[in-house]
Write an enzyme that holds these catalytic residues in place. Structure first.
Site, PDB file in Angstrom:
ATOM      1  CB  SER A   1      60.936 -38.347  61.048  1.00 57.48           C
ATOM      2  OG  SER A   1      62.155 -37.700  60.706  1.00 57.48           O
TER       3      SER A   1
ATOM      4  CB  SER B   1      62.176 -55.280  56.854  1.00 53.16           C
ATOM      5  OG  SER B   1      63.189 -54.527  57.473  1.00 53.16           O
TER       6      SER B   1
ATOM      7  CG  PHE C   1      70.019 -50.733  59.759  1.00 56.00           C
ATOM      8  CD1 PHE C   1      70.222 -52.018  60.227  1.00 56.00           C
ATOM      9  CD2 PHE C   1      69.090 -49.930  60.421  1.00 56.00           C
ATOM     10  CE1 PHE C   1      69.527 -52.496  61.330  1.00 56.00           C
ATOM     11  CE2 PHE C   1      68.389 -50.398  61.530  1.00 56.00           C
ATOM     12  CZ  PHE C   1      68.615 -51.685  61.984  1.00 56.00           C
TER      13      PHE C   1
ATOM     14  NE  ARG D   1      57.775 -53.033  58.898  1.00 53.41           N
ATOM     15  CZ  ARG D   1      58.876 -52.593  58.279  1.00 53.41           C
ATOM     16  NH1 ARG D   1      60.072 -52.964  58.721  1.00 53.41           N
ATOM     17  NH2 ARG D   1      58.790 -51.776  57.252  1.00 53.41           N
TER      18      ARG D   1
ATOM     19  CE  LYS E   1      65.940 -55.128  59.574  1.00 55.02           C
ATOM     20  NZ  LYS E   1      67.123 -54.354  60.096  1.00 55.02           N
ATOM     21  CB  ALA E   2      59.094 -55.581  64.444  1.00 54.82           C
ATOM     22  N   GLY E   3      60.969 -52.691  63.931  1.00 55.59           N
ATOM     23  CA  GLY E   3      61.014 -51.285  64.339  1.00 55.59           C
ATOM     24  C   GLY E   3      61.753 -51.080  65.655  1.00 55.59           C
TER      25      GLY E   3
ATOM     26  CG  HIS F   1      65.668 -59.264  67.974  1.00 56.06           C
ATOM     27  ND1 HIS F   1      64.839 -58.173  67.944  1.00 56.06           N
ATOM     28  CD2 HIS F   1      66.755 -58.905  67.253  1.00 56.06           C
ATOM     29  CE1 HIS F   1      65.413 -57.203  67.243  1.00 56.06           C
ATOM     30  NE2 HIS F   1      66.577 -57.614  66.821  1.00 56.06           N
TER      31      HIS F   1
HETATM   32  P1  A3P Z   1      62.629 -51.423  56.176  1.00 52.16           P
HETATM   33  O1  A3P Z   1      63.675 -52.449  55.868  1.00 52.16           O
HETATM   34  O2  A3P Z   1      61.261 -51.874  55.762  1.00 52.16           O
HETATM   35  O3  A3P Z   1      62.959 -50.081  55.645  1.00 52.16           O
HETATM   36  P2  A3P Z   1      64.800 -52.956  63.262  1.00 52.16           P
HETATM   37  O4  A3P Z   1      65.268 -51.692  63.851  1.00 52.16           O
HETATM   38  O5  A3P Z   1      63.864 -53.722  64.120  1.00 52.16           O
HETATM   39  O6  A3P Z   1      65.927 -53.762  62.720  1.00 52.16           O
HETATM   40  O7  A3P Z   1      63.866 -52.558  62.025  1.00 52.16           O
HETATM   41  C1  A3P Z   1      64.371 -51.954  60.872  1.00 52.16           C
HETATM   42  C2  A3P Z   1      63.230 -51.489  60.007  1.00 52.16           C
HETATM   43  O8  A3P Z   1      62.639 -50.314  60.622  1.00 52.16           O
HETATM   44  C3  A3P Z   1      63.677 -51.047  58.614  1.00 52.16           C
HETATM   45  O9  A3P Z   1      62.549 -51.285  57.772  1.00 52.16           O
HETATM   46  C4  A3P Z   1      63.934 -49.574  58.867  1.00 52.16           C
HETATM   47  O10 A3P Z   1      63.972 -48.796  57.698  1.00 52.16           O
HETATM   48  C5  A3P Z   1      62.723 -49.223  59.720  1.00 52.16           C
HETATM   49  N1  A3P Z   1      62.892 -47.973  60.468  1.00 52.16           N
HETATM   50  C6  A3P Z   1      63.949 -47.575  61.193  1.00 52.16           C
HETATM   51  N2  A3P Z   1      63.745 -46.352  61.703  1.00 52.16           N
HETATM   52  C7  A3P Z   1      62.524 -45.959  61.284  1.00 52.16           C
HETATM   53  C8  A3P Z   1      61.745 -44.775  61.467  1.00 52.16           C
HETATM   54  N3  A3P Z   1      62.190 -43.748  62.177  1.00 52.16           N
HETATM   55  N4  A3P Z   1      60.526 -44.729  60.879  1.00 52.16           N
HETATM   56  C9  A3P Z   1      60.061 -45.761  60.155  1.00 52.16           C
HETATM   57  N5  A3P Z   1      60.746 -46.899  59.936  1.00 52.16           N
HETATM   58  C10 A3P Z   1      61.966 -47.006  60.502  1.00 52.16           C
END
Ligand code: A3P
Length: 293
Positions: free
Chosen positions: A226, A136, A253, A128, A42-44, A106
């Site tokens: 984005s 998240s 998600f 993150r 969940k860090a991006g 991960h």
């Molecule tokens: P949130 O739950 O805070 O919205 P991962 O891909 O590691 O599982 O992380 C998912 C997190 O990244 C979610 O956070 C998701 O919304 C966010 N995310 C995915 N794509 C993104 C983007 N293009 N810009 C910003 N955040 C993004």
């Protein structure tokens, strides 16, 4: 689908990889031109995967939309298809993939398959801030039925702080990889920096991958990666993967994609307790996070 039970792997709570053993993960054979995207969950990860793919495809959205992100970038230590229909492992999918491959992990740094270090592969690590990462992760546990039960928010905060969650302690994860970056080819990025200035961070990634991008392609990548565009893109928003596992009506998600949503979740008392514990756990590192922009 039943919720996963956690098993102990050298002190780290993990789930059993589907269809394979941890031994097979450890024996995984990396190739020198592999790129790894390493994150605490969940860090991006998905965001970075899409950026890397867009860079490698020189901004060609059609090519990037050839398959869902999950199939384009196997998840090494877990499954890549919804069981029981196509139960194949990330390792098997990665083995069958032509080079160059982009693979996500991960794993905490000490559990990385040795071959990845031996081949000196490029690794992009994304971190993150703990509070947003935890929020998240909590919502992800709620919507993903393959994840362990999160319990209440209060209970989840305790589990996260004690590292009793899948992939273990966030604190050890970010610190371990931070140390490793001095010895290996690791680009260490921050979700908050990516939100603040996506163009700058995409350029950093392109440079690390030794790709020259025209301004036009760069702008196209900024746009297509984005949050707004990725949320609507079925190849990145996970609506095509894991339909029996992920319930987007509980929490999508692509949830919010912002910095500092933790402020909508923490009570004042929780925040104070968290900060105090955080200070202790992060006192032995030079790593600094921004909790807001
Ligand atoms: P949130 O739950 O805070 O919205 P991962 O891909 O590691 O599982 O992380 C998912 C997190 O990244 C979610 O956070 C998701 O919304 C966010 N995310 C995915 N794509 C993104 C983007 N293009 N810009 C910003 N955040 C993004």
């Amino acid at each position: 689908i039943t919720r996963s039970e956690l098993v102990d792997m050298e002190g780290v709570p993990l789930t059993k990889p589907m269809g394979i053993t941890w031994d097979q993960v450890q024996k995984f054979k990396a190739r020198p031109d592999d790129v790894y995207i390493a994150t605490y969950a969940k860090a991006g990860t998905t965001w970075t995967q899409e950026i890397v793919d867009m860079i490698q495809q020189n901004g060609d959205t059609e090519k990037c939309r050839r398959e869902t992100t999950y199939k384009r970038h196997p998840f090494l230590e877990w499954f890549v298809a919804e069981p029981p229909s196509e139960r194949y492992s990330g390792v098997e999918l990665a083995n069958a993939m032509p080079s160059p491959r982009t693979i996500k992990i991960h794993l905490p740094v000490q559990l990385v398959p040795p071959s990845i270090w031996e081949q000196n592969c490029k690794i992009i690590y994304v971190a993150r801030n703990a509070k947003d990462n935890m929020v998240s992760y909590y919502h992800f546990h709620r919507m993903n039925k393959a994840m362990p039960e999160p319990g209440t928010w209060e209970e989840f905060v305790e589990k996260f702080m004690s590292g009793q969650v899948l992939w273990g302690s966030w604190y050890d994860h970010v610190k371990g990889w931070w140390k490793a970056k001095d010895k290996h080819r690791i680009l260490y990025l921050f979700y908050e920096d990516m939100k603040e200035n996506p163009k700058r961070e995409i350029q950093k990634i392109a440079k690390f991958l030794e790709k020259d991008l025209s301004q036009e392609v760069l702008n196209k990548i900024v746009h297509n990666t984005s949050f707004e565009v990725m949320k609507e893109n079925p190849m990145t928003n996970y609506t095509k993967d894991f339909q029996g596992i992920m319930d987007h009506s509980i929490s999508p998600f692509m949830r919010k994609g912002v910095v500092a949503d933790w402020k909508n979740h923490f009570t004042v008392a929780q925040n104070e307790k968290f900060d105090e514990d955080y200070k202790r756990k992060m006192s032995d590192t030079s790593l600094v996070f921004r909790m807001e922009l």
